[in-house]
Scaffold this motif. Structure first.
Motif, PDB file in Angstrom:
ATOM      1  N   CYS A 435      -0.170   7.065   2.159  1.00  0.00           N
ATOM      2  CA  CYS A 435      -1.069   6.317   1.600  1.00  0.00           C
ATOM      3  C   CYS A 435      -1.548   5.582   3.228  1.00  0.00           C
ATOM      4  N   CYS A 439      -7.248   3.135   3.132  1.00  0.00           N
ATOM      5  CA  CYS A 439      -6.631   1.635   1.819  1.00  0.00           C
ATOM      6  C   CYS A 439      -6.142   0.410   1.594  1.00  0.00           C
ATOM      7  N   THR A 440      -5.356   0.291   2.994  1.00  0.00           N
ATOM      8  CA  THR A 440      -4.636  -0.764   2.944  1.00  0.00           C
ATOM      9  C   THR A 440      -5.589  -1.520   4.322  1.00  0.00           C
ATOM     10  N   LEU A 545      -4.934  -3.227  -6.007  1.00  0.00           N
ATOM     11  CA  LEU A 545      -5.043  -2.184  -5.559  1.00  0.00           C
ATOM     12  C   LEU A 545      -3.882  -1.047  -6.581  1.00  0.00           C
ATOM     13  N   CYS A 548      -2.203   4.872  -4.275  1.00  0.00           N
ATOM     14  CA  CYS A 548      -2.304   5.548  -2.854  1.00  0.00           C
ATOM     15  C   CYS A 548      -1.662   6.586  -2.752  1.00  0.00           C
ATOM     16  N   CYS A 660      -7.500   6.428  -2.842  1.00  0.00           N
ATOM     17  CA  CYS A 660      -6.851   4.820  -2.530  1.00  0.00           C
ATOM     18  C   CYS A 660      -7.778   4.178  -4.762  1.00  0.00           C
TER      19      CYS A 660
END
Length: 730
Positions: A435, A439-440, A545, A548, A660
């Motif tokens: 992940c 994405c984060t 979210l 992921c 994501c």
């Protein structure tokens, strides 16, 4: 000689025969003296010698390891047992326990008037196990516990050099023996098992009636995986309400070895926001015999795992209401509109009792704060090809008493597809899902999120799973890990104190597999014969979210196995096929012809590209030409460690395609191909080192022994020391 005789005779008088001397015919599993204390004794016991020297050694052991006994009539335990589990199917052996930061106390209730054995191991057998044997003397009602271990290469019990279990109480009635005892979590004794966060194989055995202090062959035995250190299972909350999300009589065809079924449910109509605070499984599987479903006590349910997904809002409420009234769809054939049901809110797998969330978090439920519609996905593993009527599902516990934080579940790990490969005949083979920070960075709020629990999930060949946390160029302590993974016991794991996770941080799910029992490569997929590597992460505050993941890009994947080109399709097309749903082999429930062809082997349903692998024919290089990729994969020389190590390194450390996903099935960040993150790996995940000298850790006494017992114990210690000196002198 006279002194030795006097000491031996005195020992007989004080011993009270709790562990009798070795008899003329030694049963196979009778408890010998500890062989590490006297090599000559081991030789005598191994050859079944029946002379006075053997008897003397056994008697010395009885004196040296004599423990206090307790009158159960004058003692009642005041402990409140936090956990209770049936170790066998019939409930003949029940284990209750409660632990502190340093010790653990057990109550063992067994249907026997002989001995009862309890053990702890990383394997499902006695070899190398930590064992405790308990019984109640038929003559005087006094209880006894004996600390033992299993030799590395034998299935038998041997007494420990140091006794680290302390008896609390014990009694028996006409049918059952009940004993309470405790020990340190880590006794610093090499012959004892360290009880920690990992799953433990809890062994049990029952001796025949009258087997007090002896170990003839047990009449019943078994094992059960459990995590002994876990929080309380259910809060005491009178405001809790229930919502049963379950199927209604789904007929599982006997030709479907793997089946996914999906159904839409409408949430309860709630006047205000409520919080979901826990869930538990409802397993209702009835074998169909002679055309009728029957209730069978010991029949195994084919339910493998279940996930409840929250569905994003859709303006067409009418059609969703109609779907909620229907029976559902075979997974690959579900309506495309259901793709917005991607945010998990409850994930259950085999062996789990469900989960109750920490007291400060809850998942919003209902349209006032959560979602109106939910999708239940049930995976059936029916390798035995039974016909079953199933009404299983999940019971949701929710409350109007709102918690401090709105929580959500995030799915992470390796994208489920046949591009996830575990070679055969490997003892420790690792795969990894990422992940990534892209994405984060996009989806995590500036203040970060707090991870509160994790469910680690894989199939039968997985042996270790860990969720790693990387910030910048440094790995932080693991968020969660399981070093003794058992597919039969998949319980979520609380993250003590929570874990702060910020924008740009990376989550890495790593799985280690033992494929030594498999002859062919294992591909990723939903079937129990395939593999997964997933983490379901509960966190707060909730975000958009939902998932992921990562997978190896198709071009890099096939080149790793020496394949450069296929007939009739280029690598970009192959990759697009794996990224779509067009590789599904059976988009509908089986036809009559398919049923006939699959009577013996069963169809694996949604195979995530395994069927497509069988159709890909290699064009380049020439040495593999005209082979299907799956045939090529199975013909590779997997016994060559250099080959396997290189493939593992390339797929683990190489390129990863990251995904994501938001809760409405849109992309939270563009699909990217990235290198494995560069960071300094954690060398030791322990928060603190413990210094052990591997000797007894004495527990403070919780009982009151009378003066006669104390005097007896004092003399026993003196006599034991004298006998040990005599043995050494010889």
């Amino acid at each position: 000689m006279n002194l030795r005789t006097l000491l031996t005779l005195t020992a007989f008088l004080l011993c009270d025969a709790k562990l009798p001397g070795l008899k003329q015919n030694i049963p196979p599993n009778e408890l010998p003296s500890n062989p590490t204390q006297n090599a000559q004794a081991l030789r005598l016991l191994q050859f079944g010698s029946k002379n006075e020297k053997t008897k003397r050694i056994a008697d010395q052991y009885a004196v040296r390891h004599r423990r206090e006994v307790f009158d159960s009539k004058s003692y009642e335990s005041s402990l409140i047992w936090a956990h209770s589990e049936r170790l066998d199917e019939n409930g003949d052996v029940v284990l209750r326990w409660v632990n502190s930061d340093s010790s653990i106390t057990f109550r063992l209730e067994a249907k026997t008037r002989g001995y009862v054995g309890l053990g702890f191991n990383s394997a499902r057998n006695m070899r190398g196990a930590d064992l405790v044997v308990a019984w109640v003397d038929d003559r005087n009602g006094n209880a006894q516990v004996l600390d033992c271990h299993g030799p590395e290469f034998e299935d038998r019990a041997v007494a420990d050099e140091v006794q680290n279990y302390e008896l609390i109480s014990g009694y028996q009635n006409d049918t059952h023996t009940t004993v309470e005892f405790r020990r340190q979590l880590d006794t610093c004794d090499r012959q004892d098992f360290v009880i920690g966060e990992d799953t433990t194989q809890v062994l049990w055995s029952l001796g025949p009636n009258g087997s007090d202090g002896e170990l003839p062959k047990h009449v019943k035995s078994g094992s059960r995986p459990l995590r002994l250190l876990q929080p309380l299972s259910k809060p005491d909350d009178s405001s809790l309400m229930q919502w049963d999300v379950r199927l209604n009589g789904l007929n599982i065809p006997h030709v479907m070895a793997t089946l996914f079924w999906c159904k839409i449910f409408k949430a309860p109509d709630l006047p205000k926001k409520h919080h979901m605070v826990g869930y538990e499984p409802i397993i209702d599987s009835r074998p169909i015999k002679n055309g009728r479903p029957v209730l069978e006590k010991d029949s195994l349910s084919p339910v493998h795992h279940m996930v409840l997904y929250e569905c994003a809002d859709d303006p067409d409420v009418y059609v969703w209401n109609e779907w909620a009234k229907g029976d559902g769809f075979y997974g690959p054939n579900r309506p495309p509109e259901w793709s917005i049901c991607v945010t998990p809110v409850a994930a259950w797998a085999m062996g789990s009792k469900g989960e109750f969330l920490p007291e400060n978090v809850g998942i919003p439920i209902g349209k006032r704060g959560g979602a109106t519609f939910y999708m239940l996905e049930v995976h059936y593993d029916n390798q035995a090809l039974h016909e079953v009527l199933d009404s299983s599902g999940i019971r949701i516990h929710y409350t109007p008493q709102l918690r401090a934080h709105d929580a959500a579940l995030l799915g992470a790990g390796i994208g489920i597809s046949a591009l996830h490969v575990i070679p055969p005949k490997q003892r420790h083979y690792r795969t990894v899902g990422i992940c990534g920070s892209e994405c984060t960075n996009t989806m995590i709020p500036d203040e970060g999120i707090t991870i509160v629990s994790v469910l680690l999930h894989a199939h039968g060949t997985a042996k270790k799973i860990s969720l790693k946390h990387v910030r910048g160029n440094e790995e932080l302590p693991r968020v969660s890990e399981e070093n003794s993974y058992d597919v039969r016991y998949q319980q979520s794991r609380i993250v003590p104190g929570g874990r702060k996770f910020y924008k740009g941080d990376t989550l890495i799910t790593e799985c280690t597999y033992d494929s030594t029992s498999r002859d062919k490569s294992i591909l990723g997929g939903y079937s129990a014969m395939q593999e997964m590597c997933l983490s379901f992460v509960l966190y707060y505050p909730r975000t958009q979210l939902a998932g992921c993941y990562s997978m190896t890009p198709a071009k890099e994947f096939f080149e790793t196995f020496g394949v450069k080109e296929f007939y009739g399709v280029n690598m970009m097309q192959v990759e697009n096929i794996f990224l779509s749903s067009s590789y599904v082999e059976y988009p509908n429930l089986p036809t009559d012809n398919q049923r006939k062809e699959s009577e013996e082997t069963g169809m694996q349903g949604d195979d995530q590209g395994v069927g497509f692998m069988k159709e890909l024919v290699i064009k380049e290089p020439p040495e593999f030409r005209n082979k299907t990729f799956l045939a090529h994969l199975n013909e590779m020389p997997w016994s060559e460690p250099l080959l396997t190590e290189q493939i593992e390194k390339t797929l683990y450390r190489g390129m990863h395609m990251t995904f994501c996903k938001k809760s409405d099935d849109s992309w939270g960040a563009p699909v990217q191909i990235q290198n494995y993150p560069n960071f300094t790996e954690l060398t030791n995940n322990d928060t603190a080192e413990k210094s052990c000298h591997y000797k007894s850790v004495r527990l403070p006494s919780v009982t009151k022994a009378n003066s006669a017992t104390k005097i007896s114990m004092t003399w026993s210690v003196i006599l034991a020391a004298s006998m040990q000196l005599l043995i050494i002198a010889r």
